[in-house]
Write a protein that holds these residues in place. Structure first.
Motif, PDB file in Angstrom:
ATOM      1  N   GLN A  44       0.826  -1.214   0.000  1.00 31.97           N
ATOM      2  CA  GLN A  44       0.000   0.000   0.000  1.00 31.97           C
ATOM      3  C   GLN A  44       0.859   1.261   0.000  1.00 31.97           C
ATOM      4  N   GLU A  45       2.082   1.156  -0.517  1.00 33.86           N
ATOM      5  CA  GLU A  45       2.956   2.315  -0.649  1.00 33.86           C
ATOM      6  C   GLU A  45       2.719   2.993  -1.991  1.00 33.86           C
ATOM      7  N   ARG A  46       2.919   4.307  -2.021  1.00 30.93           N
ATOM      8  CA  ARG A  46       2.894   5.015  -3.299  1.00 30.93           C
ATOM      9  C   ARG A  46       4.165   4.674  -4.086  1.00 30.93           C
ATOM     10  N   PHE A  47       4.012   4.558  -5.401  1.00 27.49           N
ATOM     11  CA  PHE A  47       5.155   4.114  -6.206  1.00 27.49           C
ATOM     12  C   PHE A  47       5.084   4.735  -7.591  1.00 27.49           C
ATOM     13  N   GLY A  48       6.250   5.165  -8.070  1.00 22.86           N
ATOM     14  CA  GLY A  48       6.387   5.651  -9.436  1.00 22.86           C
ATOM     15  C   GLY A  48       7.737   5.239  -9.988  1.00 22.86           C
ATOM     16  N   ILE A  49       7.912   5.395 -11.288  1.00 22.21           N
ATOM     17  CA  ILE A  49       9.172   5.011 -11.937  1.00 22.21           C
ATOM     18  C   ILE A  49       9.959   6.277 -12.260  1.00 22.21           C
ATOM     19  N   PRO A  50      11.163   6.425 -11.696  1.00 22.11           N
ATOM     20  CA  PRO A  50      11.932   7.663 -11.913  1.00 22.11           C
ATOM     21  C   PRO A  50      12.337   7.841 -13.378  1.00 22.11           C
ATOM     22  N   GLY A  51      12.449   9.106 -13.757  1.00 21.67           N
ATOM     23  CA  GLY A  51      12.813   9.403 -15.138  1.00 21.67           C
ATOM     24  C   GLY A  51      14.233   9.042 -15.491  1.00 21.67           C
ATOM     25  N   ASN A  52      15.118   8.848 -14.501  1.00 22.00           N
ATOM     26  CA  ASN A  52      16.518   8.504 -14.802  1.00 22.00           C
ATOM     27  C   ASN A  52      16.760   6.996 -14.767  1.00 22.00           C
ATOM     28  N   LEU A  53      15.692   6.183 -14.734  1.00 23.72           N
ATOM     29  CA  LEU A  53      15.839   4.725 -14.829  1.00 23.72           C
ATOM     30  C   LEU A  53      15.654   4.306 -16.284  1.00 23.72           C
ATOM     31  N   TYR A  54      16.661   3.633 -16.822  1.00 20.57           N
ATOM     32  CA  TYR A  54      16.616   3.142 -18.194  1.00 20.57           C
ATOM     33  C   TYR A  54      16.484   1.617 -18.168  1.00 20.57           C
ATOM     34  N   VAL A  55      15.454   1.109 -18.811  1.00 17.11           N
ATOM     35  CA  VAL A  55      15.188  -0.326 -18.838  1.00 17.11           C
ATOM     36  C   VAL A  55      15.629  -0.865 -20.200  1.00 17.11           C
ATOM     37  N   VAL A  56      16.607  -1.779 -20.174  1.00 18.17           N
ATOM     38  CA  VAL A  56      17.135  -2.361 -21.411  1.00 18.17           C
ATOM     39  C   VAL A  56      16.934  -3.873 -21.351  1.00 18.17           C
ATOM     40  N   GLY A  57      16.178  -4.398 -22.277  1.00 21.49           N
ATOM     41  CA  GLY A  57      15.941  -5.835 -22.344  1.00 21.49           C
ATOM     42  C   GLY A  57      16.668  -6.456 -23.520  1.00 21.49           C
ATOM     43  N   THR A  58      17.006  -7.718 -23.392  1.00 21.10           N
ATOM     44  CA  THR A  58      17.575  -8.460 -24.520  1.00 21.10           C
ATOM     45  C   THR A  58      16.634  -9.603 -24.862  1.00 21.10           C
ATOM     46  N   MET A  59      16.556  -9.917 -26.142  1.00 26.35           N
ATOM     47  CA  MET A  59      15.570 -10.890 -26.604  1.00 26.35           C
ATOM     48  C   MET A  59      16.158 -11.734 -27.716  1.00 26.35           C
ATOM     49  N   ASN A  60      16.086 -13.037 -27.543  1.00 30.88           N
ATOM     50  CA  ASN A  60      16.583 -13.988 -28.526  1.00 30.88           C
ATOM     51  C   ASN A  60      15.448 -14.343 -29.479  1.00 30.88           C
ATOM     52  N   THR A  61      15.576 -13.932 -30.744  1.00 31.53           N
ATOM     53  CA  THR A  61      14.487 -14.164 -31.697  1.00 31.53           C
ATOM     54  C   THR A  61      14.367 -15.622 -32.114  1.00 31.53           C
ATOM     55  N   ALA A  62      15.374 -16.429 -31.806  1.00 25.02           N
ATOM     56  CA  ALA A  62      15.236 -17.863 -32.082  1.00 25.02           C
ATOM     57  C   ALA A  62      14.201 -18.489 -31.144  1.00 25.02           C
ATOM     58  N   ASP A  63      13.977 -17.851 -29.978  1.00 25.91           N
ATOM     59  CA  ASP A  63      12.974 -18.338 -29.040  1.00 25.91           C
ATOM     60  C   ASP A  63      11.590 -17.792 -29.350  1.00 25.91           C
ATOM     61  N   ARG A  64      11.551 -16.522 -29.756  1.00 20.96           N
ATOM     62  CA  ARG A  64      10.258 -15.883 -29.966  1.00 20.96           C
ATOM     63  C   ARG A  64      10.426 -14.655 -30.827  1.00 20.96           C
ATOM     64  N   SER A  65       9.572 -14.494 -31.813  1.00 18.84           N
ATOM     65  CA  SER A  65       9.630 -13.328 -32.684  1.00 18.84           C
ATOM     66  C   SER A  65       9.031 -12.121 -31.974  1.00 18.84           C
ATOM     67  N   ILE A  66       9.529 -10.922 -32.319  1.00 17.44           N
ATOM     68  CA  ILE A  66       8.957  -9.721 -31.708  1.00 17.44           C
ATOM     69  C   ILE A  66       7.504  -9.540 -32.139  1.00 17.44           C
ATOM     70  N   ALA A  67       7.114 -10.144 -33.245  1.00 16.13           N
ATOM     71  CA  ALA A  67       5.723 -10.040 -33.686  1.00 16.13           C
ATOM     72  C   ALA A  67       4.766 -10.689 -32.706  1.00 16.13           C
ATOM     73  N   LEU A  68       5.270 -11.596 -31.856  1.00 12.27           N
ATOM     74  CA  LEU A  68       4.429 -12.300 -30.903  1.00 12.27           C
ATOM     75  C   LEU A  68       4.372 -11.613 -29.546  1.00 12.27           C
ATOM     76  N   LEU A  69       5.110 -10.517 -29.369  1.00 12.87           N
ATOM     77  CA  LEU A  69       5.111  -9.821 -28.085  1.00 12.87           C
ATOM     78  C   LEU A  69       3.788  -9.096 -27.862  1.00 12.87           C
ATOM     79  N   ASP A  70       3.483  -8.912 -26.590  1.00 10.76           N
ATOM     80  CA  ASP A  70       2.287  -8.186 -26.195  1.00 10.76           C
ATOM     81  C   ASP A  70       2.301  -6.783 -26.821  1.00 10.76           C
ATOM     82  N   LEU A  71       1.173  -6.380 -27.420  1.00 12.86           N
ATOM     83  CA  LEU A  71       1.130  -5.097 -28.110  1.00 12.86           C
ATOM     84  C   LEU A  71       1.378  -3.926 -27.164  1.00 12.86           C
ATOM     85  N   ALA A  72       0.919  -4.057 -25.904  1.00 11.57           N
ATOM     86  CA  ALA A  72       1.155  -2.988 -24.937  1.00 11.57           C
ATOM     87  C   ALA A  72       2.636  -2.801 -24.680  1.00 11.57           C
TER      88      ALA A  72
END
Length: 529
Positions: free
Chosen positions: A345-373
């Protein structure tokens, strides 16, 4: 203030205490303390103190000493565990040397005993008294002198056993730093606040995608240090409770308690806020919008690296936070948004100086199959094989080899299942190349083509039309069945319309007799005989 190098300060205390076994045991207790009080590094309620005037390392929770390792001028190393005063009678039967009140009117006392009675650290009565006391101290309304006393290197050594080992080595042999063998410890205090240079077009949410072995994970992990980034690898069972926060059962004595535990994403946001000068999320949200915008705009970036981001159920892991990831809704932005977390029940937000970098192996899953959101909120950069990074050992042009193999794979399958250059980097001999093909590349091709050996032959140039001599092939025809051979095998003709051919990997390759595999087996993959 901890103005000098915090690592060096800690190394000096470790050297003065001069008892590696006691040091390791103490840092194990610190790790337990961190898990129990559930406070991140930098929280003002927590201060790990290395005092110059005493040969001691202490942990303070809300201004109260909770744990201490002390080396008196004369005598053995001492452990100080703080417990509530009413526990003193319960502990009187133990071999505790003395009970020292924190202050005259304090409700807490330190149970003090030496190395000879170190077995008391596992005694259930003492442990329960100490753990109950920690929970009470964490809820106390006082705040400790974090900015004045806290040594972040102590926290890091409790969380990272390899780092602690480096400190112990340096304490034992100070010349290691001069010889450059413990670079981690040599960094000065300024290295922990230096901004990480960003690319001009660096998005706050980015996914690097491409075939396996193209350097996606290597690049992110080697360009960022542990001080500027948090790392996590997703897997199919990864959940919101692990990533953001969740209730986890814990056993304390004979009781099962349920506590809210913060996840890695929450801690990454906390680390980003601390770089902006906010000790906690509450301090940030209680500040004025103008101050918050200014501080976060000037703060150094902090990165969260999510390896294999596509292997988890992203919608389930992120939950309601998927909205907060948008640039315009980050803390410090004009349209900033925060919410209330469901468990704490704490207030929470995502700071503007946080950079989220993901890596994705297309042999496992195509980006076309990712959630549209997810696709709407992340930028995507393709990372493809880079043959120009490869060498030519013993006359074998690995760059040409990789290009032709990938062109054939793209034709027979698709571009998402190419082979990355990392598989062929660092190869200096034909034997090393044989090992890579046997252990990595051929098994990968088997997976891609579901055991269709004829296609694997086409990829490697091992089919008859290409012109390789039989001993130069990596994939051999084991047996090509004629009608007579089929009748000998079964006693009749099975109703199989197609011609049956079986295959095998070159036996010399399988057995490790790499001297028997000619280099032409690889040259003639890209160059027709």
């Amino acid at each position: 203030m901890i103005a000098d190098n915090p690592q060096q300060h800690l190394v000096e205390r470790i050297r003065a205490i001069d008892h590696p076994e006691a040091i390791r045991r103490y840092f194990g207790l610190l790790k337990e303390l961190i898990d129990i009080v559930n406070l991140p590094n930098g929280d003002p309620r927590l201060a790990f103190v290395v005092r110059k005037d005493k040969t001691a390392i202490a942990a303070n929770v809300n201004f109260f000493q909770a744990l201490r390792l002390h080396k008196p001028r004369y005598g053995e190393v001492e452990y100080w565990l703080t417990v509530k005063r009413d526990c003193q009678e319960k502990l009187s039967r133990l071999d505790i040397a003395e009970f020292i009140p924190l202050t005259e009117k304090s409700d807490y006392v330190s149970a003090v005993f030496g190395q000879a009675n170190v077995h008391l650290l596992t005694h259930p009565v003492l442990r329960k008294c100490w753990e109950d006391c920690l929970l009470e101290l964490a809820e106390n309304s006082k705040r400790g002198p974090h900015t004045a006393l806290h040594n972040p290197a102590v926290y890091k050594a409790a969380e990272d056993e390899a780092y602690l080992s480096d400190l112990l080595r340096l304490a034992d042999d100070p010349t290691l730093a001069e010889r450059g063998l413990t670079a981690e410890v040599q960094e000065d205090a300024g290295a922990y606040t230096a901004p990480v240079p960003l690319q001009p077009d660096q998005p706050r949410n980015l996914i690097l995608y491409g075939p396996p072995g193209t350097g996606k994970t290597y690049t992110t992990r080697h360009e960022l240090s542990n001080e500027t980034a948090d790392f996590v690898t997703f897997h199919p069972a990864f959940s919101y409770e692990e990533f953001v926060e969740g209730i986890r059962p814990e056993t304390m004595g004979n009781q099962v308690l349920y506590r809210v535990r913060k996840g890695l994403f929450y801690r990454a946001c906390q680390n980003a806020l601390q770089k902006a000068g906010y000790p906690t999320m509450a301090d940030c949200l209680n500040d004025s919008a103008g101050n918050r915008q200014r501080k976060l705009a000037q703060a150094p970036p902090h990165f969260l690296i999510i390896d294999e981001i596509n292997r988890a159920n992203i919608a389930s892991v992120l939950g309601e936070l998927i909205t907060l990831l948008e640039n315009t809704k980050r803390l410090g932005q004009p349209d900033e948004v925060w919410l209330t977390l469901p468990y704490s029940q704490e207030r929470f937000g995502i700071p503007g100086n946080l950079y989220v970098v993901g890596t994705m192996n297309t042999a496992d899953r195509s980006i076309a199959l990712l959630d549209l959101a997810l696709r709407r909120r992340f930028s995507f950069r393709e990372v493809m094989p880079n043959a120009s990074l490869l060498t030519a050992p013993d006359g074998i042009d690995l760059a040409a080899l990789l290009r032709i193999v990938n062109e054939r794979i793209e034709y027979l399958y698709d571009r998402d299942h190419q082979i990355g250059h990392a598989y062929l980097m660092g190869i200096e001999t034909v034997a090393a190349l044989c090992a890579v093909f046997r252990d990595s590349i051929i098994p990968l091709l088997q997976e891609y083509f579901y055991g269709d050996w004829r296609k694997i032959q086409w990829v490697l140039g091992d089919h008859k039309a290409w012109g390789k001599a039989p001993e130069q092939r990596l994939i051999w025809v084991k047996k090509q069945y004629t009608p007579a051979m089929t009748r000998d095998l079964f006693g009749e003709d099975p109703e199989v319309a197609d011609e049956v051919v079986t295959y095998e990997i070159n036996p010399h390759l399988v057995s490790g007799a790499f001297d028997e595999v000619p280099k032409e087996a690889f040259i003639y993959i890209y160059q027709r005989p």
